[in-house]
Design a protein around this motif. Structure first.
Motif, short mmCIF file in Angstrom:
data_model
loop_
_atom_site.label_atom_id
_atom_site.label_comp_id
_atom_site.label_asym_id
_atom_site.label_seq_id
_atom_site.Cartn_x
_atom_site.Cartn_y
_atom_site.Cartn_z
N LYS A 148 7.71 30.84 8.99
CA LYS A 148 6.30 30.97 9.38
C LYS A 148 5.41 30.20 8.40
N ASP A 149 4.52 29.40 8.94
CA ASP A 149 3.50 28.67 8.17
C ASP A 149 4.09 27.78 7.07
N ASN A 150 5.20 27.13 7.34
CA ASN A 150 5.81 26.23 6.35
C ASN A 150 5.15 24.86 6.43
N PRO A 151 4.30 24.50 5.46
CA PRO A 151 3.60 23.22 5.53
C PRO A 151 4.49 22.02 5.17
N TYR A 152 5.69 22.28 4.67
CA TYR A 152 6.56 21.20 4.19
C TYR A 152 7.55 20.69 5.24
N HIS A 153 7.76 21.47 6.28
CA HIS A 153 8.71 21.04 7.31
C HIS A 153 8.06 19.94 8.16
N PRO A 154 8.77 18.83 8.38
CA PRO A 154 8.16 17.71 9.13
C PRO A 154 7.75 18.06 10.55
N GLU A 155 8.40 19.01 11.19
CA GLU A 155 8.02 19.38 12.56
C GLU A 155 6.68 20.10 12.63
N THR A 156 6.21 20.64 11.52
CA THR A 156 4.95 21.38 11.50
C THR A 156 3.81 20.53 12.05
N LYS A 157 3.85 19.22 11.79
CA LYS A 157 2.78 18.32 12.24
C LYS A 157 3.02 17.83 13.67
N LEU A 158 4.23 18.05 14.20
CA LEU A 158 4.58 17.48 15.50
C LEU A 158 4.57 18.48 16.64
N HIS A 179 7.61 27.39 16.39
CA HIS A 179 8.66 27.82 17.32
C HIS A 179 9.89 28.23 16.53
N ASN A 180 10.71 29.05 17.16
CA ASN A 180 11.95 29.53 16.57
C ASN A 180 11.75 30.02 15.13
N ILE A 181 10.72 30.81 14.94
CA ILE A 181 10.39 31.36 13.63
C ILE A 181 11.34 32.51 13.31
N ARG A 182 11.86 32.50 12.09
CA ARG A 182 12.78 33.55 11.63
C ARG A 182 12.21 34.94 11.98
N GLY A 183 13.06 35.78 12.55
CA GLY A 183 12.69 37.17 12.83
C GLY A 183 11.87 37.39 14.09
N THR A 184 11.60 36.34 14.86
CA THR A 184 10.80 36.52 16.07
C THR A 184 11.69 36.59 17.31
N ALA A 185 11.14 37.17 18.37
CA ALA A 185 11.87 37.27 19.64
C ALA A 185 12.11 35.88 20.23
N THR A 200 17.89 23.48 10.50
CA THR A 200 16.46 23.29 10.24
C THR A 200 15.97 21.89 10.57
N ARG A 201 16.85 21.09 11.14
CA ARG A 201 16.47 19.73 11.57
C ARG A 201 16.96 19.53 12.98
N TYR A 202 16.60 18.42 13.59
CA TYR A 202 16.99 18.16 14.97
C TYR A 202 18.51 18.19 15.12
N SER A 203 19.22 17.46 14.28
CA SER A 203 20.67 17.37 14.41
C SER A 203 21.34 18.64 13.89
N ALA A 204 22.33 19.10 14.63
CA ALA A 204 23.11 20.26 14.19
C ALA A 204 23.96 19.93 12.96
N PHE A 205 24.11 18.65 12.64
CA PHE A 205 24.89 18.24 11.47
C PHE A 205 24.03 18.20 10.20
N ALA A 206 22.73 18.01 10.33
CA ALA A 206 21.85 17.82 9.17
C ALA A 206 21.65 19.12 8.41
N GLY A 207 22.14 19.15 7.18
CA GLY A 207 21.94 20.31 6.31
C GLY A 207 22.79 21.52 6.67
N THR A 208 23.81 21.35 7.50
CA THR A 208 24.70 22.46 7.87
C THR A 208 26.13 22.11 7.48
#
Length: 180
Positions: free
Chosen positions: A57-67, A71-77, A102-110
């Motif tokens: 929630k309210d993460n200003p550093y994630h690149p998708e925040t500006k795009l 959505h898909n916020i931790r702990g939400t329905a 946390t990125r588009y690709s399922a490979f990135a950072g996992t």
């Protein structure tokens, strides 16, 4: 050849009519195909992985925040699996790998590549949303890592029909994937 099914981002926020970043009807239409493939892979003792978008929630550093809207916020329905897929997951929780991404690709950072390699997986089947964002970026990374790719046309959708159609062509023409 050993294979795995990746069910990408099939959540309430991406599929339900009131989802925060929904594909709407195109995403809902593919539900039965996704469920059918998931059950088929489980019945055949093949690997099923659910890479699911995770945002804070309210993460200003994630690149998708500006795009995109939040959505898909931790702990939400909104982050819950959509429709009957949620029931399948609950019934087979020990047989399905849930993977936060946390990125588009399922490979990135996992650890997706590690999970696939340690099981000698060579062929990846991909379904989910959005065809032209997370499905596409996952397929590109799979191609670059040397996996055979199969995208199920009736198991992917987007809120952008032009992007969806372009991606389906790109999968075959540029990534050498099979689109079934």
């Amino acid at each position: 050849m050993k294979k795995a099914l990746l069910v990408v981002d099939y959540t309430v926020d991406f599929v339900a009519d009131d989802g925060a970043l929904t594909c709407g009807k195109p995403g809902q239409v593919i539900e039965e195909k996704i469920c059918q493939l998931t059950e088929e892979f489980l019945n055949d003792d093949e690997l099923v992985i659910m890479p699911v978008d995770l945002h804070e929630k309210d993460n200003p550093y994630h690149p998708e925040t500006k795009l995109f809207p939040p959505h898909n916020i931790r702990g939400t329905a909104g982050r819950a699996l959509y429709g009957r897929l949620a029931d399948i997951y609950e019934a087979h929780r020990s047989d399905i790998i849930w993977m936060d991404k946390t990125r588009y690709s399922a490979f990135a950072g996992t650890n997706l590549e590690l999970v696939l390699r340690e099981r000698s997986i060579e062929e990846i089947h991909i379904v989910g949303v959005c065809t032209d964002i997370c499905v596409l970026h996952t397929a590109v990374d799979a191609y670059n890592k040397g996996f055979s790719i199969i995208v199920h046309k009736d198991g992917v959708a987007s809120f952008d029909q032009v992007g969806h159609e372009w991606s389906l062509r790109h999968f075959t023409a540029t990534l050498g994937a099979q689109v079934l």
